[in-house]
Motif scaffolding. Structure first.
Motif, PDB file in Angstrom:
ATOM      1  N   ASN A 214       0.725  -1.189   0.041  1.00  9.29           N
ATOM      2  CA  ASN A 214       0.088   0.130  -0.029  1.00  9.29           C
ATOM      3  C   ASN A 214       0.997   1.210  -0.044  1.00  9.29           C
ATOM      4  OD1 ASN A 214      -2.674  -1.241  -0.042  1.00  9.29           O
ATOM      5  ND2 ASN A 214      -2.619  -1.697   2.216  1.00  9.29           N
ATOM      6  N   PHE A 215       2.331   1.226  -0.076  1.00  2.00           N
ATOM      7  CA  PHE A 215       3.145   2.340  -0.365  1.00  2.00           C
ATOM      8  C   PHE A 215       3.044   3.218   0.910  1.00  2.00           C
ATOM      9  CE2 PHE A 215       1.688   0.699  -4.402  1.00  2.00           C
ATOM     10  CZ  PHE A 215       2.991   0.383  -4.858  1.00  2.00           C
ATOM     11  N   ARG A 216       2.964   2.578   2.062  1.00  2.91           N
ATOM     12  CA  ARG A 216       2.825   3.497   3.521  1.00  2.91           C
ATOM     13  C   ARG A 216       3.382   2.763   4.581  1.00  2.91           C
ATOM     14  NH1 ARG A 216      -3.845   2.916   3.993  1.00  2.91           N
ATOM     15  NH2 ARG A 216      -3.815   0.658   4.673  1.00  2.91           N
ATOM     16  N   ILE A 217       3.651   3.538   5.570  1.00  2.00           N
ATOM     17  CA  ILE A 217       4.082   3.067   7.003  1.00  2.00           C
ATOM     18  C   ILE A 217       2.860   3.427   7.884  1.00  2.00           C
ATOM     19  CG2 ILE A 217       5.445   3.382   8.926  1.00  2.00           C
ATOM     20  CD1 ILE A 217       7.691   3.981   6.883  1.00  2.00           C
ATOM     21  N   GLN A 218       2.209   2.522   8.334  1.00  2.00           N
ATOM     22  CA  GLN A 218       1.028   2.597   9.512  1.00  2.00           C
ATOM     23  C   GLN A 218       1.833   2.655  10.806  1.00  2.00           C
ATOM     24  OE1 GLN A 218      -2.755   1.428   8.420  1.00  2.00           O
ATOM     25  NE2 GLN A 218      -1.912  -0.140   7.082  1.00  2.00           N
ATOM     26  N   VAL A 219       1.301   3.819  11.306  1.00  2.00           N
ATOM     27  CA  VAL A 219       2.092   3.913  12.932  1.00  2.00           C
ATOM     28  C   VAL A 219       0.855   3.588  14.151  1.00  2.00           C
ATOM     29  CG1 VAL A 219       2.918   5.554  14.410  1.00  2.00           C
ATOM     30  CG2 VAL A 219       3.291   5.983  11.980  1.00  2.00           C
ATOM     31  N   TYR A 220       1.167   2.862  14.958  1.00  2.00           N
ATOM     32  CA  TYR A 220       0.343   2.618  15.961  1.00  2.00           C
ATOM     33  C   TYR A 220       0.969   2.832  17.334  1.00  2.00           C
ATOM     34  CZ  TYR A 220      -2.536  -0.194  12.559  1.00  2.00           C
ATOM     35  OH  TYR A 220      -3.070  -0.599  11.392  1.00  2.00           O
ATOM     36  N   ASP A 221       0.151   2.975  18.593  1.00  2.00           N
ATOM     37  CA  ASP A 221       0.609   2.731  19.708  1.00  2.00           C
ATOM     38  C   ASP A 221       0.790   1.495  20.172  1.00  2.00           C
ATOM     39  OD1 ASP A 221      -1.664   1.945  20.822  1.00  2.00           O
ATOM     40  OD2 ASP A 221      -2.534   3.456  21.379  1.00  2.00           O
ATOM     41  N   THR A 222       1.463   1.080  21.354  1.00  2.00           N
ATOM     42  CA  THR A 222       1.758  -0.363  21.970  1.00  2.00           C
ATOM     43  C   THR A 222       0.701  -0.994  22.128  1.00  2.00           C
ATOM     44  OG1 THR A 222       2.212   0.706  23.997  1.00  2.00           O
ATOM     45  CG2 THR A 222       4.122   0.327  22.420  1.00  2.00           C
ATOM     46  N   ASN A 223      -0.824  -0.621  22.177  1.00  2.00           N
ATOM     47  CA  ASN A 223      -1.861  -1.176  22.353  1.00  2.00           C
ATOM     48  C   ASN A 223      -2.556  -1.575  20.932  1.00  2.00           C
ATOM     49  OD1 ASN A 223      -1.961  -1.379  25.135  1.00  2.00           O
ATOM     50  ND2 ASN A 223      -2.438   0.709  25.316  1.00  2.00           N
ATOM     51  N   LEU A 224      -1.927  -1.163  19.882  1.00  2.00           N
ATOM     52  CA  LEU A 224      -2.318  -1.299  18.278  1.00  2.00           C
ATOM     53  C   LEU A 224      -3.564  -0.630  18.172  1.00  2.00           C
ATOM     54  CD1 LEU A 224      -1.497  -5.077  17.848  1.00  2.00           C
ATOM     55  CD2 LEU A 224       0.141  -3.037  17.620  1.00  2.00           C
ATOM     56  N   ASN A 225      -3.592   0.772  18.774  1.00  2.92           N
ATOM     57  CA  ASN A 225      -4.316   1.395  18.251  1.00  2.92           C
ATOM     58  C   ASN A 225      -3.679   2.448  16.987  1.00  2.92           C
ATOM     59  OD1 ASN A 225      -6.597   0.916  20.192  1.00  2.92           O
ATOM     60  ND2 ASN A 225      -5.104   1.825  21.666  1.00  2.92           N
ATOM     61  N   PHE A 226      -4.467   2.738  16.084  1.00  3.83           N
ATOM     62  CA  PHE A 226      -3.795   3.391  14.768  1.00  3.83           C
ATOM     63  C   PHE A 226      -3.822   4.993  15.347  1.00  3.83           C
ATOM     64  CE2 PHE A 226      -4.553   6.267  11.112  1.00  3.83           C
ATOM     65  CZ  PHE A 226      -3.718   5.684  10.456  1.00  3.83           C
ATOM     66  N   LYS A 227      -2.587   5.367  14.768  1.00  2.47           N
ATOM     67  CA  LYS A 227      -2.112   6.720  14.964  1.00  2.47           C
ATOM     68  C   LYS A 227      -1.954   7.788  13.672  1.00  2.47           C
ATOM     69  CE  LYS A 227      -1.634   7.969  18.647  1.00  2.47           C
ATOM     70  NZ  LYS A 227      -2.906   8.048  19.742  1.00  2.47           N
ATOM     71  N   GLN A 228      -1.197   7.229  12.733  1.00  2.00           N
ATOM     72  CA  GLN A 228      -1.132   7.972  11.461  1.00  2.00           C
ATOM     73  C   GLN A 228      -0.843   6.983  10.399  1.00  2.00           C
ATOM     74  OE1 GLN A 228       2.785  10.232  12.882  1.00  2.00           O
ATOM     75  NE2 GLN A 228       2.483  10.402  10.585  1.00  2.00           N
ATOM     76  N   SER A 229      -0.558   7.424   9.196  1.00  2.00           N
ATOM     77  CA  SER A 229      -0.096   6.906   7.983  1.00  2.00           C
ATOM     78  C   SER A 229       0.906   7.812   7.340  1.00  2.00           C
ATOM     79  CB  SER A 229      -1.317   6.491   7.161  1.00  2.00           C
ATOM     80  OG  SER A 229      -0.934   5.708   6.147  1.00  2.00           O
ATOM     81  N   ILE A 230       1.806   7.105   7.260  1.00  2.00           N
ATOM     82  CA  ILE A 230       3.367   7.870   6.344  1.00  2.00           C
ATOM     83  C   ILE A 230       3.351   7.551   5.048  1.00  2.00           C
ATOM     84  CG2 ILE A 230       5.569   8.477   6.481  1.00  2.00           C
ATOM     85  CD1 ILE A 230       5.579   7.963   9.352  1.00  2.00           C
ATOM     86  N   THR A 231       3.161   8.654   3.815  1.00  3.15           N
ATOM     87  CA  THR A 231       3.537   8.128   2.448  1.00  3.15           C
ATOM     88  C   THR A 231       4.386   8.962   1.853  1.00  3.15           C
ATOM     89  OG1 THR A 231       1.728   9.711   1.912  1.00  3.15           O
ATOM     90  CG2 THR A 231       1.181   7.509   2.299  1.00  3.15           C
TER      91      THR A 231
END
Length: 354
Positions: free
Chosen positions: A260-277
């Motif tokens: 998907n050409f991105r880095i997905q960022v999560y906290d350590t409880n695996l809650n989504f925080k942001q996407s980097i493209t």
């Protein structure tokens, strides 16, 4: 059933499931002309990093190192390489997984865990802060933890048994279902996982992977805690989860969503925080005190700040005869030094950012 009758369907199954369908699938989605033009514009506007590249000479007595899928270092400065190397096997099969250690002067030390059941198709190796060595094997869908003396201390996942798929596809003549390609993973089992990282509490995060499309959190005692992700390109979806890293100070998990050409960022409880493209197709990701680094298989290395802003990029790995799978794995050593494993160039490269 004679031997040739048996070998033909086994070979056809291998081509469909391994060297054919899944290898194409593993590259992720197609790069459209529009997406390529957009990425080129991003790179044209970003500074070029000034780097030096050193191809490390790694000699194994009586042996030749192959694809250098995984690279890591321990606290003594020893280099670990998990390589698709083997002494036998057919042209499109056989075991391709040997784990080598080299000392701080790049002198060969030993092969780790020879003839071990989980060594099938090498993908990654990581060394934790206690100098335990973790072998990530895509072929067996297993991760093995070795203590610094080389003793097995933990096994995660379980290798699919040959008898199961032989019964299914040969004896019963079943065909692969579309759902087999992108299953919803179960707790306790990987499906061609790719990488592992740890948080400040030594809990583990696994990118899983080529067939599964998720990130898994596992407690430091081996208890499976949580998994997030299904196949796709939407929220909490992935397409070839190929690498993972943790910012221990910030408590953030960076997941390389390559297809998907991105880095997905999560906290350590695996809650989504942001996407980097804007970083091509991320094959590997590393976090240092100052930067985030990620690399595309075409050899492009990207440097970002911790907010995800692109600071600069550089082309690596030219002159070795390959144009793909140049960067397969990255290992950061401080803010300005990276080690690069490559599946097409059969070497480890030390990259220094000036």
């Amino acid at each position: 059933m004679n031997r040739s009758t048996l070998l033909f369907p086994v070979l056809m199954f291998g081509l469909a499931m391994g060297a054919g369908t899944l290898r194409v699938q593993a590259q992720g989605g197609p790069v459209t002309p529009e997406a390529k033009a957009k990425q080129n514009a991003i790179e044209a506007a970003a500074p070029k990093l000034q780097i030096t590249e050193e191809h490390l000479t790694l000699v194994i007595p009586g042996h030749t190192i192959g694809e250098t899928e995984g690279v890591s270092k321990n606290s003594k400065g020893h280099l670990f390489v998990y390589s698709r190397t083997g002494t036998g096997g057919s042209s499109r099969g056989g075991t391709a997984a040997e784990l080598f250690e080299f000392d701080e002067n790049l002198k060969f030390v030993k092969q780790w865990a020879p003839d071990n059941y989980a060594a099938s198709f090498a993908h990654g190796v990581r060394v934790d802060r206690f100098d335990n060595v973790w072998m990530v094997d895509e072929g067996s869908s297993m991760i093995i933890k070795f203590d610094p003396a080389g003793n097995v201390k933990m096994t995660l996942g379980r290798k699919p048994e040959a008898i199961d798929y032989m019964e299914r596809f040969i004896e019963r003549g079943e065909k692969e279902k579309e759902s087999d390609r992108h299953p919803v993973g179960t707790m306790g089992a990987f499906n061609r996982e790719t990488d592992i990282a740890w948080d400040a509490n030594d809990d583990m995060y696994v990118s899983d992977g080529y067939n599964n499309a998720r990130v898994v959190k596992i407690a430091k005692d081996g208890t499976w805690v949580k998994a997030v992700g299904t196949y796709g390109n939407g929220d909490n979806q992935f397409n070839t989860v190929h690498g993972i890293a943790v910012d221990k100070q910030a408590g953030l998990v960076y997941v390389a969503d390559r297809g998907n050409f991105r880095i997905q960022v999560y906290d350590t409880n695996l809650n989504f925080k942001q996407s980097i493209t804007g970083i091509g197709a991320p094959w590997s990701v590393q976090v240092t005190p100052k930067y985030i680094y990620t690399g595309d298989g075409n050899g492009k290395l990207y440097q970002l700040d911790h907010s995800g802003k692109l600071l600069g990029w550089a082309q690596t790995g030219m002159g070795m005869g390959q144009t793909g799978c140049i960067i397969h794995a990255l290992q950061a050593e401080g803010d300005n030094v990276l080690y690069r494993g490559s599946c097409s160039e059969w070497d480890i490269e030390k990259i220094t950012i000036k």
